[in-house]
Scaffold this motif. Structure first.
Motif, mmCIF file in Angstrom:
data_model
loop_
_atom_site.group_PDB
_atom_site.id
_atom_site.type_symbol
_atom_site.label_atom_id
_atom_site.label_comp_id
_atom_site.label_asym_id
_atom_site.label_seq_id
_atom_site.Cartn_x
_atom_site.Cartn_y
_atom_site.Cartn_z
ATOM 1 N N VAL A 166 0.842 -1.198 0.000
ATOM 2 C CA VAL A 166 0.000 0.000 0.000
ATOM 3 C C VAL A 166 0.877 1.248 0.000
ATOM 4 O O VAL A 166 0.621 2.207 -0.732
ATOM 5 C CB VAL A 166 -0.930 -0.012 1.228
ATOM 6 N N ARG A 167 1.926 1.210 0.811
ATOM 7 C CA ARG A 167 2.850 2.340 0.871
ATOM 8 C C ARG A 167 3.529 2.540 -0.479
ATOM 9 O O ARG A 167 3.655 3.670 -0.965
ATOM 10 C CB ARG A 167 3.892 2.077 1.954
ATOM 11 N N GLY A 168 3.976 1.427 -1.088
ATOM 12 C CA GLY A 168 4.646 1.523 -2.374
ATOM 13 C C GLY A 168 3.743 2.045 -3.466
ATOM 14 O O GLY A 168 4.167 2.834 -4.324
ATOM 15 N N GLN A 169 2.476 1.619 -3.443
ATOM 16 C CA GLN A 169 1.530 2.102 -4.437
ATOM 17 C C GLN A 169 1.289 3.600 -4.283
ATOM 18 O O GLN A 169 1.150 4.325 -5.276
ATOM 19 C CB GLN A 169 0.224 1.325 -4.314
ATOM 20 N N ALA A 170 1.230 4.057 -3.032
ATOM 21 C CA ALA A 170 1.037 5.490 -2.791
ATOM 22 C C ALA A 170 2.236 6.290 -3.304
ATOM 23 O O ALA A 170 2.074 7.352 -3.915
ATOM 24 C CB ALA A 170 0.815 5.746 -1.304
ATOM 25 N N ILE A 171 3.438 5.765 -3.058
ATOM 26 C CA ILE A 171 4.652 6.441 -3.526
ATOM 27 C C ILE A 171 4.692 6.456 -5.047
ATOM 28 O O ILE A 171 5.035 7.469 -5.666
ATOM 29 C CB ILE A 171 5.903 5.754 -2.943
ATOM 30 N N SER A 172 4.344 5.331 -5.654
ATOM 31 C CA SER A 172 4.342 5.252 -7.116
ATOM 32 C C SER A 172 3.348 6.234 -7.719
ATOM 33 O O SER A 172 3.643 6.906 -8.715
ATOM 34 C CB SER A 172 4.013 3.818 -7.555
ATOM 35 N N ALA A 173 2.164 6.317 -7.112
ATOM 36 C CA ALA A 173 1.156 7.245 -7.621
ATOM 37 C C ALA A 173 1.631 8.691 -7.508
ATOM 38 O O ALA A 173 1.431 9.499 -8.424
ATOM 39 C CB ALA A 173 -0.155 7.048 -6.867
ATOM 40 N N ALA A 174 2.260 9.026 -6.375
ATOM 41 C CA ALA A 174 2.773 10.388 -6.187
ATOM 42 C C ALA A 174 3.885 10.693 -7.188
ATOM 43 O O ALA A 174 3.976 11.815 -7.706
ATOM 44 C CB ALA A 174 3.272 10.568 -4.760
ATOM 45 N N ALA A 175 4.723 9.687 -7.452
ATOM 46 C CA ALA A 175 5.814 9.877 -8.415
ATOM 47 C C ALA A 175 5.267 10.144 -9.808
ATOM 48 O O ALA A 175 5.743 11.038 -10.525
ATOM 49 C CB ALA A 175 6.720 8.652 -8.419
ATOM 50 N N LYS A 214 12.355 5.544 -9.121
ATOM 51 C CA LYS A 214 13.203 6.563 -8.496
ATOM 52 C C LYS A 214 12.688 6.896 -7.097
ATOM 53 O O LYS A 214 13.445 6.959 -6.123
ATOM 54 C CB LYS A 214 13.219 7.825 -9.362
ATOM 55 N N ALA A 215 11.383 7.143 -7.001
ATOM 56 C CA ALA A 215 10.796 7.505 -5.710
ATOM 57 C C ALA A 215 10.886 6.352 -4.728
ATOM 58 O O ALA A 215 11.151 6.548 -3.537
ATOM 59 C CB ALA A 215 9.339 7.926 -5.900
ATOM 60 N N LEU A 216 10.672 5.131 -5.200
ATOM 61 C CA LEU A 216 10.767 3.965 -4.317
ATOM 62 C C LEU A 216 12.183 3.781 -3.799
ATOM 63 O O LEU A 216 12.395 3.425 -2.636
ATOM 64 C CB LEU A 216 10.310 2.706 -5.071
ATOM 65 N N GLU A 217 13.153 4.037 -4.650
ATOM 66 C CA GLU A 217 14.549 3.910 -4.225
ATOM 67 C C GLU A 217 14.871 4.905 -3.111
ATOM 68 O O GLU A 217 15.527 4.568 -2.120
ATOM 69 C CB GLU A 217 15.472 4.148 -5.413
#
Length: 377
Positions: free
Chosen positions: A157-166, A175-178
């Protein structure tokens, strides 16, 4: 551009292509001369076949990136639950493929899912039509990262939120996940680079608008740090002064020292507009405190001058000031708890002396007011 891929059963799954390339140290002249000669040398059968194979596979990867390895998975893997019929009879499970490749099943499935999403978009064929060992035309390397999630966090869920924001910011999710998975690296970049620190500041401010818990944490951290607390107080003081000037410009009113709100004379309003325009032109990196102080002092002095030059306003200003002082004195006296004085035996001689002096001052004040209000005979 598409590129044909020549399979090699001995090629293991490779990590993603590095984001950055670092040049090696300069070569000596003699080595460079030899290299320049080799550059024109044709590829012949005299080259070691292993070297030729590595070079060709490197070229494939340079052009196609992760698609070269995703194809190996897509044409060879049959995840559990799919029937082993037709060409799928020779395919293996992701776990078996991972054991043969010497990596984790999770990594194999990330390549599998990337291919699956690309197939849904019509970029590559579906798994069912692929045969083990089959070559197909592959997409360009720069498309790969749009489908491949190289980290386990991407599916959370956290990763999906980061991906969406990116994606909303127009950058690759990887890049954002890294960055999210390397907070120490993020801290180092913020500490070392003013530009990164500025970006982080902006992001924190945006997040705090919708995160009350983070607001509380930041406020607590600032309150516990003397230097930050002092800086906040200075900025708050500057903001109040700018607000004082801005109110004159926007509302056309001035607030006198005693607290009256009256219409602003044209001279004061023009001066306030001039100072406000200078303040609005300041960059975010420029300190506003000194400019705000100058604007506030200039306008305040003009307000005091305007009050003194207007007889009616001057009288009302002094009346308001006296009444404000009287209210404060009354409130303070009303808050005295005489019961505690009697019960706790805290009486001291100077208390009575101060009260007697206060009584005398009040009597003098009352007499003066009575005399001022009594018509002269």
């Amino acid at each position: 551009m598409t590129t044909a891929f020549t399979p090699s059963d001995s090629t293991p799954l490779m990590a993603e292509e590095p984001e950055f390339w670092e040049p090696s140290a300069p070569e000596p002249p003699e080595a460079r001369s030899a290299q320049e000669t080799d550059a024109h040398e044709p590829v012949t059968d005299a080259h070691d076949p292993v070297v030729v194979r590595d070079a060709r596979e490197f070229g494939v990867y340079a052009r196609t990136g992760g698609w070269a390895f995703a194809l190996k998975v897509a044409r060879s893997v049959r995840p559990g639950g799919q029937p082993a019929e037709g060409t799928a009879r020779t395919k293996v499970s992701a776990k078996a493929f991972a054991e043969l490749a010497g990596c984790s099943p999770e990594r194999v499935m990330r390549y599998y899912r990337a291919w699956d999403m690309a197939a849904d978009d019509g970029l590559v064929p579906q798994f069912e039509v692929l045969v083990p060992g089959e070559d197909i035309e592959l997409p360009d390397a720069d498309v790969w990262l749009s489908y491949y999630a190289s980290r386990n966090s991407a599916s959370s869920v956290r990763g999906q939120a980061i991906s969406a924001a990116a994606e909303a910011e127009g950058i690759r999710p990887t890049k954002a996940l890294e960055v999210a998975e390397n907070p120490t690296a993020l801290r180092a970049a913020i500490l070392a680079d003013p530009g990164t620190a500025q970006a982080a500041r902006g992001a924190l401010l945006d997040r705090m608008k919708e995160d009350p818990a983070l607001q509380t944490e930041m406020a607590r951290a600032i309150a516990r740090t003397d230097d930050l607390k002092k800086a906040v107080a200075n900025e708050a003081k500057a903001a109040d002064r700018i607000g004082y000037v801005r109110q004159i410009v926007e509302k056309g009113q001035i607030k006198t020292p005693a607290g009256q709100t009256v219409e602003a004379p044209a001279e004061i309003r023009a001066e306030a507009e001039r100072h406000l325009s200078l303040l609005d032109e300041l960059d975010d990196s420029e300190e506003a405190g000194e400019w705000a102080g100058e604007a506030y002092d200039t306008v305040k002095n003009l307000v005091a001058k305007a009050v003194e030059e207007d007889p009616a306003l001057r009288v009302q200003e002094r009346r308001t000031k006296f009444y404000n002082s009287l209210q404060k004195a009354t409130k303070v006296f009303e808050e005295l708890t005489l019961d505690e004085v009697m019960e706790e035996d805290i009486y001291e001689a100077d208390m009575l002396q101060r009260l007697e002096a206060l009584q005398e001052a009040i009597g003098t004040c009352i007499s003066a007011l009575r005399k001022a209000t009594t018509p002269s005979s």
